[in-house]
Enzyme design. Structure first.
Site, short mmCIF file in Angstrom:
data_model
loop_
_atom_site.label_atom_id
_atom_site.label_comp_id
_atom_site.label_asym_id
_atom_site.label_seq_id
_atom_site.Cartn_x
_atom_site.Cartn_y
_atom_site.Cartn_z
N ASP A 13 17.59 82.98 97.10
CA ASP A 13 18.28 83.74 96.06
C ASP A 13 18.42 85.19 96.53
O ASP A 13 17.60 85.65 97.34
CB ASP A 13 17.50 83.69 94.74
CG ASP A 13 18.43 83.87 93.54
OD1 ASP A 13 18.67 82.88 92.82
OD2 ASP A 13 18.94 84.99 93.34
N LYS A 26 12.98 87.24 91.50
CA LYS A 26 12.94 85.80 91.20
C LYS A 26 12.25 85.04 92.34
O LYS A 26 11.41 84.17 92.11
CB LYS A 26 14.39 85.32 91.04
CG LYS A 26 14.53 84.11 90.14
CD LYS A 26 15.96 83.65 90.08
CE LYS A 26 16.73 84.24 88.93
NZ LYS A 26 18.12 83.76 88.90
N THR A 33 28.34 79.75 87.76
CA THR A 33 29.80 79.90 87.67
C THR A 33 30.11 80.26 86.21
O THR A 33 30.62 79.43 85.47
CB THR A 33 30.52 78.60 88.06
OG1 THR A 33 29.93 77.51 87.32
CG2 THR A 33 30.41 78.32 89.54
N CYS A 43 26.12 75.42 79.54
CA CYS A 43 27.08 74.48 80.12
C CYS A 43 28.22 74.09 79.20
O CYS A 43 29.38 74.42 79.47
CB CYS A 43 26.36 73.23 80.59
SG CYS A 43 25.24 73.56 81.95
N ARG A 53 21.48 81.25 76.08
CA ARG A 53 22.90 81.44 76.41
C ARG A 53 23.76 80.70 75.38
O ARG A 53 23.55 79.53 75.11
CB ARG A 53 23.19 80.93 77.83
CG ARG A 53 22.68 81.86 78.91
CD ARG A 53 22.92 81.29 80.27
NE ARG A 53 22.15 80.07 80.48
CZ ARG A 53 22.32 79.24 81.50
NH1 ARG A 53 23.24 79.47 82.40
NH2 ARG A 53 21.57 78.17 81.64
C1 UDX Z 1 24.30 69.57 79.05
C2 UDX Z 1 24.55 68.13 79.48
O1 UDX Z 1 23.86 67.24 78.59
C3 UDX Z 1 24.08 67.93 80.90
O2 UDX Z 1 24.34 66.61 81.33
C4 UDX Z 1 24.80 68.91 81.79
O3 UDX Z 1 24.35 68.80 83.12
C5 UDX Z 1 24.59 70.34 81.30
O4 UDX Z 1 24.97 70.45 79.94
P1 UDX Z 1 22.18 70.97 78.25
O5 UDX Z 1 23.06 72.17 78.21
O6 UDX Z 1 20.81 71.07 78.81
O7 UDX Z 1 22.91 69.79 79.05
O8 UDX Z 1 22.01 70.50 76.75
P2 UDX Z 1 22.29 69.21 75.86
O9 UDX Z 1 21.04 68.48 75.63
O10 UDX Z 1 23.45 68.46 76.34
O11 UDX Z 1 22.67 69.94 74.48
C6 UDX Z 1 23.79 70.82 74.41
C7 UDX Z 1 23.92 71.40 73.03
O12 UDX Z 1 24.40 70.41 72.13
C8 UDX Z 1 22.62 71.94 72.42
O13 UDX Z 1 22.91 73.16 71.78
C9 UDX Z 1 22.23 70.88 71.43
O14 UDX Z 1 21.49 71.40 70.36
C10 UDX Z 1 23.60 70.38 70.97
N1 UDX Z 1 23.60 69.01 70.45
C11 UDX Z 1 23.25 67.97 71.26
C12 UDX Z 1 23.99 68.76 69.14
O15 UDX Z 1 24.33 69.70 68.40
N2 UDX Z 1 24.01 67.48 68.69
C13 UDX Z 1 23.67 66.42 69.46
O16 UDX Z 1 23.74 65.29 68.98
C14 UDX Z 1 23.27 66.67 70.79
#
Ligand code: UDX
Length: 479
Positions: free
Chosen positions: A55, A60, A111, A295, A372
């Protein structure tokens, strides 16, 4: 082509590639030790590879080299310390060291959304690839892992060609990741699929060798990890398509919540009932304050921007609606807060001055300290902007929340946050909040009003304890 592993055919097809460093298994580097790169680096060391994490951020790297993961991810600290101790894992800020060490270089840099639009900012990809390429002195494979607009792998290939001697025959490949925060260790060690975008058998063979530890672990546990070998564009699209689908599923159920609110239905029952259909499935159907994180929100925006550039904007127009449904849920909490506190909402939203509100949750989801694009923190800020005296508490996300929203007031404990509050908003479904005793909390607050932004509380239990309960897309429970 989908190759379920293990099969004799795949094992022999890939066995002939030997790492340019002369090591028996490819040595791996991970450039960018944020959430993605650090997790991968640590887990691949755990799988037995020799790994170097890179990095540009010296603080970090010092933390990681000292055995401390700079973010919250269950199980990762232990693996970091074990693999540092075993000598398989090191960290550096030197491109030269990375170039000299590894056979396969994974690009894991961020990104983010561009400041001037919805597209992805590829500055970090460009910087890391260019600097790495300039230092390479033998054959290597550069593999993109960051989530990028389709077409980036081709562009990276051109960058590499510009900055390396053609005789070195450096190659590029793309292999998206699908980590979920909170489950990231499992997602790397036991992924539900591996996707690789490659142009040559050599790149395919190197990537296979670089993932052999994952396939071997699966074989010992009598599992199979499907391997999808495809072209660059498809590999890049798989990631954004998967995230677009997940975001759409969440917004679908949140749209149903909106309809339930006006029609008097219960979205939690509705989700359960439709989820029994295996074609629909019950996961990602949790209605609430919507999706956030590093994401889903940025990826659906970048995907639309890229499709528009390519002339297929119409195809992803629905993702704009997905985004709008998601953002409307934040507004719904404001509406409910005004209603419960007896404040009328004008064109500028409700005036909540003189009220005291506890916000439980700042992280975008439980078991993470990531704030985030967090709906919880965004709502806390809007409540404060409307004049409320807001006290925020999160079991893990306090430090990041403070940095992102320094103007808010933070409480050291849940008890402190709710004491004398006129309204409690549960906006991230941490176990600590789900298991809170409504009777005991009732003794601390100024009045028993609760908004369950994640539909994670037992509505009738809270109602029986004298709380006016408001969920998302659910009728009010009888006391
Ligand atoms: C997500 C994807 O799941 C993962 O495969 C990808 O690589 C990166 O983005 P992540 O950001 O860790 O992963 O969170 P995730 O568990 O998917 O939840 C995303 C958001 O959706 C959270 O804010 C969660 O609270 C919300 N969520 C999830 C809901 O509001 N309802 C649901 O039923 C599921």
């Amino acid at each position: 082509m989908t190759i379920p592993y293990p099969t004799k055919q795949t094992a022999t097809a890939f066995s002939e590639v030997s790492p340019p460093s002369g090591a028996s298994r490819p040595r791996l580097s991970f450039l960018g030790t944020g959430y993605l790169g650090a997790t991968y680096a640590i887990c691949f060391a755990e799988l037995g590879y020799e790994v170097l994490g890179f990095d540009v951020d010296e603080a970090k790297i010092a933390k990681l080299a000292g055995g401390q993961v700079p973010f919250h991810e269950p199980g990762l600290d232990e693996l970091l310390r074990a693999n540092l101790g075993a000598g398989r894992l090191r960290f550096t800020t030197s491109y030269q060291e990375v170039a000299e060490f590894a056979d396969v270089h994974f690009i894991c840099v961020g990104t983010p959304q561009r400041g001037d639009g919805m597209g992805a900012d590829l500055t970090y990809v460009e910087t890391s690839v260019t600097n790495l390429a300039r230092h390479l002195t033998r054959r290597a494979l550069i593999v993109g892992k960051s989530t990028v607009p389709v077409g980036t792998a081709e562009w990276v290939e051109q960058l590499v060609a510009k900055h390396t001697d053609p005789e070195l025959a450096i190659e590029v490949a793309w292999s998206p990741e699908f980590l979920q925060e909170g489950f990231a260790v499992e997602d790397v060690l036991r992924p539900n699929r591996i996707v690789v975008g490659v142009k040559t058998d050599w790149a395919n063979g190197m990537l296979y060798a670089a993932h052999k530890g994952v396939f071997d672990l699966a074989a010992t546990e009598d599992r199979e990890v499907p391997l999808v070998v495809t072209d660059f564009a498809t590999a890049e699209l798989v990631k954004v398509a998967a995230n677009a689908f997940l975001a759409t599923k969440i917004s679908f159920i949140n749209a149903m919540a909106e309809v339930c609110e006006v029609a008097g239905g219960d979205v939690t029952q509705l989700a359960k009932a439709i989820g029994y259909d295996p074609r629909i499935g019950n996961r990602f159907l949790q209605a609430g304050v919507g999706f956030g994180g590093g994401c889903l929100p940025k990826d659906i925006r970048a995907f639309q921007a890229r499709a528009q550039e390519l002339g297929a904007g119409e195809a992803l127009r629905f993702l704009h609606e997905v985004d709008l449904v998601n953002l409307r849920r934040r507004g719904r909490v404001m509406q409910l807060a005004a209603e419960l506190l007896g404040r009328r909402a004008g064109p500028a939203g409700p005036d909540l001055s003189g009220t005291r509100i506890a916000v439980l949750g700042a992280a975008f989801k439980p078991n993470s300290d990531d704030v985030r694009d967090s709906p919880s923190l965004a709502i806390a800020a809007t409540l404060a902007k409307a004049g409320a005296d807001v006290r925020v508490y999160d079991p893990q996300g306090m430090e990041n929340a403070r940095a992102a929203q320094p103007g808010l007031t933070y409480a050291a404990t849940m008890t402190e946050a709710v004491t004398d509050a006129e309204l409690v908003c549960v906006l991230t479904e941490w176990a600590e909040f789900r298991n809170a005793d409504p009777q005991a909390m009732g003794d601390l607050v100024a009045q028993r009003l609760v908004i369950d932004g994640r539909n994670c509380l037992d509505a009738s239990l809270w109602a029986r304890a004298g709380w006016q309960y408001r969920g998302m897309g659910r009728p009010h429970p009888e006391a």
